[in-house]
Design a protein around this motif. Structure first.
Motif, PDB file in Angstrom:
ATOM      1  N   THR A  14       0.824  13.261 -21.648  1.00 46.77           N
ATOM      2  CA  THR A  14       1.653  14.413 -21.656  1.00 46.77           C
ATOM      3  C   THR A  14       2.132  15.022 -23.270  1.00 46.77           C
ATOM      4  OG1 THR A  14       2.772  14.201 -19.958  1.00 46.77           O
ATOM      5  CG2 THR A  14       3.481  16.133 -21.299  1.00 46.77           C
ATOM      6  N   CYS A  15       2.309  14.356 -24.540  1.00 50.91           N
ATOM      7  CA  CYS A  15       2.867  14.500 -25.491  1.00 50.91           C
ATOM      8  C   CYS A  15       1.099  15.210 -26.665  1.00 50.91           C
ATOM      9  CB  CYS A  15       2.676  13.596 -26.495  1.00 50.91           C
ATOM     10  SG  CYS A  15       4.445  12.463 -25.920  1.00 50.91           S
TER      11      CYS A  15
ATOM     12  N   THR B 192      -1.149  22.241 -26.429  1.00 47.66           N
ATOM     13  CA  THR B 192      -1.072  23.774 -25.652  1.00 47.66           C
ATOM     14  C   THR B 192       0.212  24.795 -26.886  1.00 47.66           C
ATOM     15  OG1 THR B 192      -1.180  22.912 -23.683  1.00 47.66           O
ATOM     16  CG2 THR B 192       0.283  24.699 -23.880  1.00 47.66           C
TER      17      THR B 192
ATOM     18  N   SER C 143       1.063  18.586 -25.054  1.00 46.37           N
ATOM     19  CA  SER C 143       2.043  19.642 -25.171  1.00 46.37           C
ATOM     20  C   SER C 143       1.573  19.475 -26.611  1.00 46.37           C
ATOM     21  CB  SER C 143       3.526  18.986 -25.231  1.00 46.37           C
ATOM     22  OG  SER C 143       3.491  18.543 -23.745  1.00 46.37           O
TER      23      SER C 143
END
Length: 197
Positions: free
Chosen positions: A13-14, A20, A17
């Motif tokens: 997820t990091c 993104t 992120s």
């Protein structure tokens, strides 16, 4: 995410992120290219901090789980002591022990005590719990040698039940047999709980 799903889910997820953030907010937008050194350092700092927090979150999750397990064990021991203090006869005590262990370990339990140099089943829960020949041999070995035997042990591991010797000071006074309801051996936590009881 680290607390709910673990480190690896949080690490992915990091990274997602960071990508993104780069794609949407770092010039040129709508591209993963980074032109300025400051933007690269900001993104790298963001990623390192997020990964560090993920690692801390996972450790926190493990500590919470251990604390909850210890609290449940302490409550179970307290409830067990209360239940034992309320009964009077040896038969009632034995039945209370096997019921309490069966409920807390989600296992079939048998308590065996010696009669004329042989172990005999003194109490079981649920009542239909039976010991086959290999389980009886493992319980006898545990009683005579004062060490665990049977399922998930180094001695007679083919038995269907885990046998724990019951010790009073230096003397072994019987054996406790446990068969988890699920088709798996006793976990180390269950073994520790049995030893505590």
């Amino acid at each position: 995410i680290a607390i709910d799903s673990g480190f690896w889910a949080s690490a992915w997820t990091c990274i997602l992120s960071a990508l993104t953030f780069d794609f949407l907010f770092i010039e040129p937008t709508m591209s993963l290219a980074i032109q300025r050194r400051e933007d690269f350092l900001t993104l790298a700092f963001f990623l390192v901090i997020a990964l560090a927090i993920s690692l801390i979150g996972e450790r926190l999750q493990r500590q919470v789980m251990v604390t909850q397990r210890n609290a449940k064990r302490t409550q179970a021991l307290y409830d067990f002591n209360k239940a034992i203090a309320a009964v009077g006869t040896l038969e009632d005590i034995l039945q209370s022990v096997v019921q309490h262990l069966s409920h807390n370990l989600k296992a079939q339990i048998a308590l065996l005590l010696p009669t004329h140099e042989r172990l005999e089943v003194a109490a079981t829960y649920p009542p239909e719990t039976r010991l086959d020949t290999s389980a009886s041999a493992a319980m006898d070995w545990a009683w005579r040698h004062g060490k665990p035997a049977g399922l998930n042990s180094n001695t007679l591991p083919g038995a269907a039940l885990y046998g724990l010797p019951l010790k009073a000071w230096e003397e072994t006074v019987g054996a406790l047999a446990a068969r988890p309801d699920e088709a798996r051996p006793c976990s180390p936590n269950q073994e520790h709980f049995l030893a505590s009881i």
